[in-house]
Design a protein around this motif. Structure first.
Motif, PDB file in Angstrom:
ATOM      1  N   ALA A   1     -28.738  37.075 -21.166  1.00  0.00           N
ATOM      2  CA  ALA A   1     -27.421  37.471 -20.646  1.00  0.00           C
ATOM      3  C   ALA A   1     -27.491  37.772 -19.149  1.00  0.00           C
ATOM      4  CB  ALA A   1     -26.904  38.681 -21.409  1.00  0.00           C
ATOM      5  N   HIS A   2     -28.577  38.404 -18.722  1.00  0.00           N
ATOM      6  CA  HIS A   2     -28.718  38.736 -17.298  1.00  0.00           C
ATOM      7  C   HIS A   2     -28.788  37.471 -16.444  1.00  0.00           C
ATOM      8  CE1 HIS A   2     -29.878  40.877 -13.690  1.00  0.00           C
ATOM      9  NE2 HIS A   2     -31.009  40.192 -13.619  1.00  0.00           N
TER      10      HIS A   2
ATOM     11  N   ARG B   1     -24.750  31.375 -13.748  1.00  0.00           N
ATOM     12  CA  ARG B   1     -23.848  30.257 -14.004  1.00  0.00           C
ATOM     13  C   ARG B   1     -22.441  30.539 -13.490  1.00  0.00           C
ATOM     14  NH1 ARG B   1     -25.548  27.644 -19.847  1.00  0.00           N
ATOM     15  NH2 ARG B   1     -27.770  28.170 -19.787  1.00  0.00           N
ATOM     16  N   GLU B   2     -22.134  31.813 -13.319  1.00  0.00           N
ATOM     17  CA  GLU B   2     -20.796  32.196 -12.874  1.00  0.00           C
ATOM     18  C   GLU B   2     -20.794  32.735 -11.450  1.00  0.00           C
ATOM     19  OE1 GLU B   2     -19.595  35.062 -15.726  1.00  0.00           O
ATOM     20  OE2 GLU B   2     -19.739  33.681 -17.436  1.00  0.00           O
TER      21      GLU B   2
ATOM     22  N   GLY C   1     -27.749  31.436  -8.608  1.00  0.00           N
ATOM     23  CA  GLY C   1     -26.459  30.760  -8.687  1.00  0.00           C
ATOM     24  C   GLY C   1     -26.220  29.798  -7.544  1.00  0.00           C
ATOM     25  N   GLY C   2     -26.884  30.036  -6.428  1.00  0.00           N
ATOM     26  CA  GLY C   2     -26.706  29.171  -5.262  1.00  0.00           C
ATOM     27  C   GLY C   2     -27.780  28.115  -5.092  1.00  0.00           C
ATOM     28  N   TRP C   3     -28.640  27.936  -6.106  1.00  0.00           N
ATOM     29  CA  TRP C   3     -29.678  26.911  -6.035  1.00  0.00           C
ATOM     30  C   TRP C   3     -29.238  25.649  -6.766  1.00  0.00           C
ATOM     31  CZ3 TRP C   3     -34.536  30.251  -7.687  1.00  0.00           C
ATOM     32  CH2 TRP C   3     -34.747  31.247  -6.719  1.00  0.00           C
TER      33      TRP C   3
ATOM     34  N   ALA D   1     -32.153  29.866 -18.541  1.00  0.00           N
ATOM     35  CA  ALA D   1     -31.011  30.704 -18.889  1.00  0.00           C
ATOM     36  C   ALA D   1     -29.961  30.685 -17.788  1.00  0.00           C
ATOM     37  CB  ALA D   1     -31.474  32.130 -19.156  1.00  0.00           C
ATOM     38  N   ALA D   2     -30.426  30.534 -16.561  1.00  0.00           N
ATOM     39  CA  ALA D   2     -29.505  30.458 -15.422  1.00  0.00           C
ATOM     40  C   ALA D   2     -28.791  29.110 -15.339  1.00  0.00           C
ATOM     41  CB  ALA D   2     -30.260  30.719 -14.124  1.00  0.00           C
TER      42      ALA D   2
END
Length: 302
Positions: free
Chosen positions: A95-96, A101-102, A181-183, A209-210
């Motif tokens: 979840a972390h 993704r968002e 998130g920015g990769w 997970a990301a």
């Protein structure tokens, strides 16, 4: 744990949990109910390892009731040294890391870095192939390599400096999803040496997970199962750039389906439940053995 603390707090028969054999002297006078050796890696292969570490580990094997290992490779290396060795590869706080993704806002020190971005987080030490990092940067000047983590046991001056390599230092665990998130691709450019022979990188599942495509060198515990199931692209120095290009071109829906299946198969809660059962069973076995021993004490004939 110091003996004085045990006495002050009236701690009786604690469970001793060792992450390193070098801690053995601290608990030398403690009478435990159970001893667990949580062997996450082959520490003796690390740069600067204490010369007596192997001997201390032999002592810990003799004292331990259970040995847990941080991956399959280290399990295979240790299972001949103890009667009860169990493999527990790293899991993930899904979840972390799914927050990546968002993520819509870049951290300030990443905001102005161009795309595509290849990202890594972790300790930067002898396990990182800095020559490979430099090679990727040189082969593709348009790739931006974002490197997060503390520099340990190596001279920071030896890190390759390029306009497209960004050494951003250590970040908090809470901030990692924002960077992820920015990769565009998450990378694991590990060297293949004694220090990486038995590693099972926690970041593999964290990257998945990301929701990021992942490219790694051929670390055994990454090749199997992640490479075998096409969740991670495996490459050597000569093919790393091509693997990144393939990762960038991979259809998102198919990639996420594979990643989500692997992430959903594990959790830290599941790992702890399995460990807890083994510990409860070992405690019960010790108590039963003690009862049998007491029952076999011969009565006085006087």
């Amino acid at each position: 744990m110091h003996t004085s603390l045990v006495k002050e707090q009236d701690i009786r028969q604690p469970i001793l949990w060792f992450y390193t054999p070098m801690s053995l002297p601290i608990a030398a006078d403690v009478e435990p109910s159970l001893v667990v050796y949580d062997c996450m890696d082959e520490l003796s292969a690390f740069r600067g390892a204490p010369p007596m570490l192997r001997e201390r580990e032999r002592e810990l094997f003799a004292r331990a009731d259970l040995v847990f290992t941080g991956g399959q490779s280290i399990y295979e290396a240790k299972r001949a040294h103890h009667r009860s060795v169990h493999a527990f590869p790293s899991s993930v706080d899904a979840a972390h890391f799914a927050l990546a993704r968002e993520a819509t806002t870049d951290p300030a020190d990443q905001r102005d870095i161009q795309r595509p971005r290849l990202g890594f987080f972790g300790v930067i030490d002898e396990r990182l192939d800095v020559e490979l990092v430099a090679r990727v940067a040189d082969e593709r000047p348009d790739f931006q390599l974002v490197m997060l983590g503390p520099v340990v046991k190596i001279d920071p001056a030896t890190l390759p400096q390029r306009q497209n390599i960004h050494w951003l230092g250590q970040k908090s665990y809470q901030d990692l999803p924002a960077y992820l998130g920015g990769w565009d691709v998450a990378i694991m450019p590990f060297a293949l040496n004694e220090a990486t022979r038995f590693i099972s990188p926690t970041k593999t599942l964290e990257y998945l997970a990301a929701g990021k495509p992942v490219v790694s060198t051929a670390i055994r515990d990454v090749v199997t199962p992640y490479g075998d199931k096409e969740a991670v692209h495996i490459a050597d120095a000569s093919s790393f750039v091509a693997a990144v290009e393939a990762a960038l071109a991979q259809p998102t829906e198919a990639r996420l389906a594979i990643a989500d299946a692997m992430v959903s198969a594990t959790s830290w809660d599941k790992t702890w439940r399995s460990m807890s059962k083994l510990m409860a069973d070992a405690l019960q076995a010790k108590r039963s053995a003690a009862v049998r021993t007491e029952g076999n004490v011969p009565c006085s004939t006087i």
